[in-house]
Design a protein around this motif. Structure first.
Motif, PDB file in Angstrom:
ATOM      1  N   MET A 184       0.858  -1.182   0.000  1.00  0.00           N
ATOM      2  CA  MET A 184       0.000   0.000   0.000  1.00  0.00           C
ATOM      3  C   MET A 184       0.897   1.235   0.000  1.00  0.00           C
ATOM      4  O   MET A 184       1.915   1.255   0.684  1.00  0.00           O
ATOM      5  CB  MET A 184      -0.879  -0.029   1.263  1.00  0.00           C
ATOM      6  CG  MET A 184      -1.758   1.163   1.478  1.00  0.00           C
ATOM      7  SD  MET A 184      -2.803   0.970   2.971  1.00  0.00           S
ATOM      8  CE  MET A 184      -1.793   1.779   4.196  1.00  0.00           C
ATOM      9  N   PRO A 185       0.529   2.279  -0.747  1.00  0.00           N
ATOM     10  CA  PRO A 185       1.306   3.520  -0.669  1.00  0.00           C
ATOM     11  C   PRO A 185       0.881   4.323   0.565  1.00  0.00           C
ATOM     12  O   PRO A 185      -0.133   4.013   1.199  1.00  0.00           O
ATOM     13  CB  PRO A 185       0.901   4.256  -1.944  1.00  0.00           C
ATOM     14  CG  PRO A 185      -0.509   3.815  -2.177  1.00  0.00           C
ATOM     15  CD  PRO A 185      -0.552   2.370  -1.727  1.00  0.00           C
ATOM     16  N   TYR A 186       1.655   5.351   0.881  1.00  0.00           N
ATOM     17  CA  TYR A 186       1.221   6.283   1.915  1.00  0.00           C
ATOM     18  C   TYR A 186      -0.077   6.919   1.438  1.00  0.00           C
ATOM     19  O   TYR A 186      -0.225   7.272   0.270  1.00  0.00           O
ATOM     20  CB  TYR A 186       2.256   7.385   2.131  1.00  0.00           C
ATOM     21  CG  TYR A 186       3.467   6.941   2.908  1.00  0.00           C
ATOM     22  CD1 TYR A 186       3.420   6.793   4.288  1.00  0.00           C
ATOM     23  CD2 TYR A 186       4.672   6.693   2.264  1.00  0.00           C
ATOM     24  CE1 TYR A 186       4.528   6.403   5.005  1.00  0.00           C
ATOM     25  CE2 TYR A 186       5.791   6.305   2.975  1.00  0.00           C
ATOM     26  CZ  TYR A 186       5.714   6.164   4.349  1.00  0.00           C
ATOM     27  OH  TYR A 186       6.816   5.777   5.056  1.00  0.00           O
ATOM     28  N   ASN A 187      -1.039   7.043   2.329  1.00  0.00           N
ATOM     29  CA  ASN A 187      -2.305   7.701   2.017  1.00  0.00           C
ATOM     30  C   ASN A 187      -2.960   8.147   3.320  1.00  0.00           C
ATOM     31  O   ASN A 187      -2.361   8.018   4.388  1.00  0.00           O
ATOM     32  CB  ASN A 187      -3.223   6.770   1.201  1.00  0.00           C
ATOM     33  CG  ASN A 187      -3.498   5.454   1.908  1.00  0.00           C
ATOM     34  OD1 ASN A 187      -3.559   5.396   3.131  1.00  0.00           O
ATOM     35  ND2 ASN A 187      -3.668   4.396   1.143  1.00  0.00           N
ATOM     36  N   GLU A 188      -4.164   8.642   3.241  1.00  0.00           N
ATOM     37  CA  GLU A 188      -4.838   9.110   4.444  1.00  0.00           C
ATOM     38  C   GLU A 188      -5.023   7.983   5.460  1.00  0.00           C
ATOM     39  O   GLU A 188      -4.937   8.213   6.667  1.00  0.00           O
ATOM     40  CB  GLU A 188      -6.200   9.742   4.104  1.00  0.00           C
ATOM     41  CG  GLU A 188      -6.090  11.076   3.405  1.00  0.00           C
ATOM     42  CD  GLU A 188      -6.078  10.949   1.883  1.00  0.00           C
ATOM     43  OE1 GLU A 188      -5.838   9.829   1.356  1.00  0.00           O
ATOM     44  OE2 GLU A 188      -6.282  11.964   1.212  1.00  0.00           O
ATOM     45  N   CYS A 189      -5.254   6.757   4.987  1.00  0.00           N
ATOM     46  CA  CYS A 189      -5.415   5.617   5.904  1.00  0.00           C
ATOM     47  C   CYS A 189      -4.128   5.340   6.675  1.00  0.00           C
ATOM     48  O   CYS A 189      -4.175   5.044   7.871  1.00  0.00           O
ATOM     49  CB  CYS A 189      -5.835   4.368   5.133  1.00  0.00           C
ATOM     50  SG  CYS A 189      -7.467   4.486   4.389  1.00  0.00           S
ATOM     51  N   SER A 190      -2.994   5.438   6.006  1.00  0.00           N
ATOM     52  CA  SER A 190      -1.728   5.200   6.701  1.00  0.00           C
ATOM     53  C   SER A 190      -1.466   6.308   7.720  1.00  0.00           C
ATOM     54  O   SER A 190      -0.865   6.060   8.768  1.00  0.00           O
ATOM     55  CB  SER A 190      -0.566   5.069   5.709  1.00  0.00           C
ATOM     56  OG  SER A 190      -0.345   6.264   5.000  1.00  0.00           O
ATOM     57  N   GLU A 191      -1.926   7.525   7.435  1.00  0.00           N
ATOM     58  CA  GLU A 191      -1.788   8.625   8.390  1.00  0.00           C
ATOM     59  C   GLU A 191      -2.637   8.362   9.634  1.00  0.00           C
ATOM     60  O   GLU A 191      -2.197   8.612  10.762  1.00  0.00           O
ATOM     61  CB  GLU A 191      -2.213   9.953   7.763  1.00  0.00           C
ATOM     62  CG  GLU A 191      -1.409  10.400   6.572  1.00  0.00           C
ATOM     63  CD  GLU A 191      -0.214  11.238   6.949  1.00  0.00           C
ATOM     64  OE1 GLU A 191       0.854  10.645   7.196  1.00  0.00           O
ATOM     65  OE2 GLU A 191      -0.349  12.458   6.982  1.00  0.00           O
ATOM     66  N   ILE A 192      -3.856   7.852   9.428  1.00  0.00           N
ATOM     67  CA  ILE A 192      -4.734   7.549  10.561  1.00  0.00           C
ATOM     68  C   ILE A 192      -4.138   6.428  11.407  1.00  0.00           C
ATOM     69  O   ILE A 192      -4.208   6.455  12.634  1.00  0.00           O
ATOM     70  CB  ILE A 192      -6.151   7.210  10.067  1.00  0.00           C
ATOM     71  CG1 ILE A 192      -6.792   8.487   9.495  1.00  0.00           C
ATOM     72  CG2 ILE A 192      -7.010   6.633  11.186  1.00  0.00           C
ATOM     73  CD1 ILE A 192      -8.086   8.265   8.756  1.00  0.00           C
ATOM     74  N   TYR A 193      -3.504   5.443  10.761  1.00  0.00           N
ATOM     75  CA  TYR A 193      -2.824   4.375  11.492  1.00  0.00           C
ATOM     76  C   TYR A 193      -1.737   4.990  12.387  1.00  0.00           C
ATOM     77  O   TYR A 193      -1.641   4.680  13.575  1.00  0.00           O
ATOM     78  CB  TYR A 193      -2.213   3.366  10.520  1.00  0.00           C
ATOM     79  CG  TYR A 193      -1.418   2.273  11.204  1.00  0.00           C
ATOM     80  CD1 TYR A 193      -2.050   1.118  11.634  1.00  0.00           C
ATOM     81  CD2 TYR A 193      -0.053   2.413  11.440  1.00  0.00           C
ATOM     82  CE1 TYR A 193      -1.338   0.116  12.272  1.00  0.00           C
ATOM     83  CE2 TYR A 193       0.670   1.423  12.080  1.00  0.00           C
ATOM     84  CZ  TYR A 193       0.025   0.273  12.488  1.00  0.00           C
ATOM     85  OH  TYR A 193       0.729  -0.699  13.140  1.00  0.00           O
ATOM     86  N   SER A 194      -0.905   5.862  11.820  1.00  0.00           N
ATOM     87  CA  SER A 194       0.169   6.508  12.586  1.00  0.00           C
ATOM     88  C   SER A 194      -0.397   7.358  13.722  1.00  0.00           C
ATOM     89  O   SER A 194       0.176   7.403  14.811  1.00  0.00           O
ATOM     90  CB  SER A 194       1.025   7.379  11.666  1.00  0.00           C
ATOM     91  OG  SER A 194       1.667   6.597  10.698  1.00  0.00           O
ATOM     92  N   LEU A 195      -1.521   8.003  13.467  1.00  0.00           N
ATOM     93  CA  LEU A 195      -2.188   8.783  14.502  1.00  0.00           C
ATOM     94  C   LEU A 195      -2.613   7.878  15.659  1.00  0.00           C
ATOM     95  O   LEU A 195      -2.359   8.179  16.823  1.00  0.00           O
ATOM     96  CB  LEU A 195      -3.404   9.500  13.910  1.00  0.00           C
ATOM     97  CG  LEU A 195      -4.246  10.346  14.841  1.00  0.00           C
ATOM     98  CD1 LEU A 195      -3.460  11.560  15.332  1.00  0.00           C
ATOM     99  CD2 LEU A 195      -5.517  10.800  14.134  1.00  0.00           C
TER     100      LEU A 195
END
Length: 170
Positions: free
Chosen positions: A154-165
């Protein structure tokens, strides 16, 4: 500070959650390295800086109201960064600085630092390219990045940002 990071910060100019660039001084002397002048994050009287990781590493218990304000500030910061068309791609407690007024609510609560991995949302998707032999090490070391990004699924995207959050909140 790398040229790309300076470009990202220029796009974020005016946001309270990001460093404010004041000037870029051309390379001088034999170093060949330009200087970047940005706002100071910390206490003006002691010149000390406080990252979110600091109270956590000392197992300092923050009042729940302060934790709520910090968490809300982080969410607002991500929303503001995304509104400028940028994915942060490196949200972790080491990159979240507590501002001097975070305890008593005077001014901004946090600033995000280190936009070296940030990307423009309009650009092609960004994938991490860890070799299969390094996946286990990368998953352990880069715990704040979505596992599917590390595995290249998966590329970086809004979902990966939410995971990091979510990892930051944990």
């Amino acid at each position: 500070m790398q040229k790309f990071e300076v470009q990202m910060l220029a796009k974020l100019r005016g946001l309270a959650c990001a460093l404010e660039l004041f000037v870029i001084v051309p390379a001088d002397g034999n170093t060949g390295v330009p200087s970047v002048v940005h706002d100071f994050i910390g206490e003006w009287t002691t010149f000390s800086r406080h990252g979110l990781s600091e109270p956590l590493s000392r197992k300092k218990i923050l009042p729940s109201a302060v934790i709520d304000r910090i968490a809300l500030s982080i969410v607002k910061a991500l929303i503001n960064v995304h509104s400028r068309g940028i994915l942060y791609c490196d949200l972790k407690i080491d990159n979240i600085m507590l501002m001097p007024g975070f305890q008593d609510q005077t001014g901004p609560q946090i600033k995000l630092i280190d936009f070296e991995k940030a990307i423009n949302m309009a650009d092609r998707p960004k994938y991490e390219h860890f070799r299969a032999k390094r996946h286990t090490e990368a998953l352990r070391r880069s715990y704040h990045i979505h596992p599917a990004v590390i595995l290249g699924a998966m590329p970086y995207n809004e979902c990966s940002e939410i995971y990091s959050l979510g990892i930051s909140f944990i």
